[in-house]
Design a protein around this motif. Structure first.
Motif, PDB file in Angstrom:
ATOM      1  N   ILE A   1      57.433 -22.183   2.169  1.00 40.22           N
ATOM      2  CA  ILE A   1      58.093 -22.843   3.297  1.00 40.22           C
ATOM      3  C   ILE A   1      57.130 -22.944   4.482  1.00 40.22           C
ATOM      4  CG2 ILE A   1      59.944 -22.596   5.013  1.00 40.22           C
ATOM      5  CD1 ILE A   1      61.611 -21.292   2.791  1.00 40.22           C
ATOM      6  N   PRO A   2      57.004 -24.100   5.083  1.00 45.80           N
ATOM      7  CA  PRO A   2      56.097 -24.276   6.233  1.00 45.80           C
ATOM      8  C   PRO A   2      56.418 -23.297   7.364  1.00 45.80           C
ATOM      9  CG  PRO A   2      56.916 -26.398   5.460  1.00 45.80           C
ATOM     10  CD  PRO A   2      57.692 -25.351   4.720  1.00 45.80           C
TER      11      PRO A   2
ATOM     12  N   ASN B   1      59.264 -23.844   9.781  1.00 42.34           N
ATOM     13  CA  ASN B   1      60.641 -23.689   9.301  1.00 42.34           C
ATOM     14  C   ASN B   1      61.031 -22.233   9.053  1.00 42.34           C
ATOM     15  OD1 ASN B   1      59.788 -26.569   7.561  1.00 42.34           O
ATOM     16  ND2 ASN B   1      61.393 -26.565   9.122  1.00 42.34           N
TER      17      ASN B   1
ATOM     18  N   ASP C   1      50.864 -27.927  -1.348  1.00 47.24           N
ATOM     19  CA  ASP C   1      51.688 -28.912  -0.642  1.00 47.24           C
ATOM     20  C   ASP C   1      53.131 -28.407  -0.677  1.00 47.24           C
ATOM     21  OD1 ASP C   1      53.429 -31.038  -0.027  1.00 47.24           O
ATOM     22  OD2 ASP C   1      51.940 -32.530  -0.634  1.00 47.24           O
ATOM     23  N   PRO C   2      53.706 -28.006   0.480  1.00 41.93           N
ATOM     24  CA  PRO C   2      55.044 -27.403   0.494  1.00 41.93           C
ATOM     25  C   PRO C   2      56.116 -28.244  -0.197  1.00 41.93           C
ATOM     26  CG  PRO C   2      54.003 -27.155   2.624  1.00 41.93           C
ATOM     27  CD  PRO C   2      53.116 -28.051   1.819  1.00 41.93           C
ATOM     28  N   LYS C   3      56.130 -29.545   0.045  1.00 47.90           N
ATOM     29  CA  LYS C   3      57.165 -30.399  -0.540  1.00 47.90           C
ATOM     30  C   LYS C   3      57.069 -30.417  -2.062  1.00 47.90           C
ATOM     31  CE  LYS C   3      57.954 -33.499   3.374  1.00 47.90           C
ATOM     32  NZ  LYS C   3      57.942 -34.909   3.843  1.00 47.90           N
ATOM     33  N   LYS C   4      55.848 -30.614  -2.564  1.00 47.52           N
ATOM     34  CA  LYS C   4      55.646 -30.643  -4.006  1.00 47.52           C
ATOM     35  C   LYS C   4      55.934 -29.273  -4.627  1.00 47.52           C
ATOM     36  CE  LYS C   4      52.159 -34.322  -4.168  1.00 47.52           C
ATOM     37  NZ  LYS C   4      50.752 -34.649  -4.532  1.00 47.52           N
ATOM     38  N   ASP C   5      55.473 -28.210  -3.938  1.00 41.85           N
ATOM     39  CA  ASP C   5      55.607 -26.864  -4.507  1.00 41.85           C
ATOM     40  C   ASP C   5      57.067 -26.418  -4.569  1.00 41.85           C
ATOM     41  OD1 ASP C   5      52.926 -26.693  -4.926  1.00 41.85           O
ATOM     42  OD2 ASP C   5      52.492 -25.494  -3.146  1.00 41.85           O
ATOM     43  N   ILE C   6      57.827 -26.709  -3.530  1.00 41.27           N
ATOM     44  CA  ILE C   6      59.237 -26.303  -3.533  1.00 41.27           C
ATOM     45  C   ILE C   6      59.993 -27.039  -4.636  1.00 41.27           C
ATOM     46  CG2 ILE C   6      61.395 -26.375  -2.204  1.00 41.27           C
ATOM     47  CD1 ILE C   6      59.688 -25.802   0.309  1.00 41.27           C
ATOM     48  N   LYS C   7      59.713 -28.321  -4.782  1.00 42.63           N
ATOM     49  CA  LYS C   7      60.347 -29.108  -5.855  1.00 42.63           C
ATOM     50  C   LYS C   7      59.958 -28.540  -7.222  1.00 42.63           C
ATOM     51  CE  LYS C   7      60.824 -33.886  -7.522  1.00 42.63           C
ATOM     52  NZ  LYS C   7      60.360 -33.689  -8.895  1.00 42.63           N
ATOM     53  N   TYR C   8      58.673 -28.243  -7.380  1.00 46.34           N
ATOM     54  CA  TYR C   8      58.160 -27.674  -8.634  1.00 46.34           C
ATOM     55  C   TYR C   8      58.818 -26.329  -8.948  1.00 46.34           C
ATOM     56  CZ  TYR C   8      54.832 -24.734 -11.248  1.00 46.34           C
ATOM     57  OH  TYR C   8      54.257 -23.844 -12.118  1.00 46.34           O
TER      58      TYR C   8
END
Length: 348
Positions: free
Chosen positions: A53-54, A57, A17-24
């Motif tokens: 990154i998706p 983007n 999951d890009p959002k979770k992974d980038i935050k992590y």
């Protein structure tokens, strides 16, 4: 824990999951920022973030990188325009300002500096990259520097040399060489500094290196001329004569080689005959001088050409086969090039 183990551990925590992974990954960066391998780990995390990154983007990021490449290229073009106008001082102002922006206070590149895991280079083509890897066998991962900063340093070094600032020329040319260790133009330019200073051992070393890395006829010709000059200084006129004739084999119209042969005749007070190919080969072998192009370069050019051809990239194949043909004048290679399809395979 080693770098590979740390990055592997971090990567294992990715979810897809890009959002979770980038935050992590950002949190992991904070966690490791004081680690003894912080520089290497943070860069590794940066690459994982880039992968996370998706797709929609990524074009934006690719455009930002392209803008940086264009910025460096624009600076080089502006400097070269001033050089063309013989306005060396203005060209230097442009280049020195650019270098100040990309270096820290210690003269090290702010973004592309080597660490224990990676080394950063910019090669003009794939042949140079393979040649570097084959001749150097680097233990670290070779990563591509998108901007041609090496050439920016090279032009600056050329200007320093032309304006008599030889020590400064040497410094920036060494930086250019570090970015592209197989760039013969930079090696030749550095050789001119050692030649001027009469540092003949260093001059010989760079001249032999330039010969071993030359993959065009013009560079082979220049390499043999450089070596010829060295042997004139050593008063080994038979060796110098053989080298200048080798140079003329690759560049028959070379006025420089003809002039040096005339100088040898004046020094020795002898009208030398053109040595036979057997005599030239014998002289070069006795003095441990490379005869013709480096065999490794021929093998690399042929291998890359074949790989491109197999993938249906016929334009690229023609390019690398043309390098092979330029060095060997092989009719078999030329015939093979001529028989390649005119257009690349779609989707290849």
């Amino acid at each position: 824990m080693k770098y590979e183990e740390i990055i592997g551990k971090i990567a294992h925590g990715l979810t897809g999951d890009p959002k979770k992974d980038i935050k992590y990954l950002m949190e992991q960066g904070e966690l490791y920022k004081t680690h003894e391998l912080a520089s290497e780990i943070l860069r590794g995390i940066g690459r994982l973030i880039s992968d996370a990154i998706p797709q929609e983007n990524r074009k934006e990021i690719e455009q930002l990188i392209k803008n940086e490449e264009n910025k460096v290229q624009t600076i080089i073009e502006e400097a070269e325009f001033q050089i063309h106008k013989k306005n060396f001082s203005r060209a230097l102002e442009i280049l020195e300002s650019a270098i100040k922006d990309i270096e820290d206070d210690n003269g090290r590149l702010r973004r592309y500096f080597d660490d224990s895991v990676s080394e950063y280079h910019h090669f003009r083509n794939y042949l140079e990259e393979v040649l570097y890897i084959q001749t150097t066998k680097p233990e670290r991962t070779v990563r591509e520097m998108p901007e041609n900063i090496g050439y920016l340093y090279h032009v600056c070094g050329f200007l320093y040399f032309e304006t008599g600032r030889f020590d400064e020329a040497k410094v920036v040319l060494e930086k250019a060489r570090k970015i592209n260790p197989v760039d013969t133009e930079t090696i030749f330019e550095l050789g001119e500094i050692y030649k001027r200073n009469g540092e003949w051992d260093h001059y010989l070393e760079l001249s032999e290196l330039g010969l071993s890395l030359s993959y065009t006829r013009s560079n082979l010709a220049r390499s043999y001329r450089n070596l010829g000059f060295y042997y004139i200084e050593q008063q080994k006129y038979d060796v110098a004569t053989a080298l200048y004739h080798m140079s003329m084999f690759y560049d028959p119209k070379s006025i420089a080689a003809q002039s040096e042969l005339f100088i040898i005749q004046q020094i020795t007070n002898k009208v030398s005959s053109v040595p036979s190919s057997d005599d030239i080969e014998k002289i070069l072998e006795e003095n441990k001088i490379q005869l013709g192009p480096n065999v490794l370069i021929l093998e690399i050019a042929e291998a890359i050409g074949a790989m491109a051809e197999e993938g249906g990239h016929y334009e690229a194949a023609r390019h690398y086969y043309s390098v092979l043909y330029d060095l060997t004048l092989s009719e078999e290679v030329k015939k093979h090039m001529d028989n390649l399809p005119k257009e690349d395979l779609r989707g290849s």
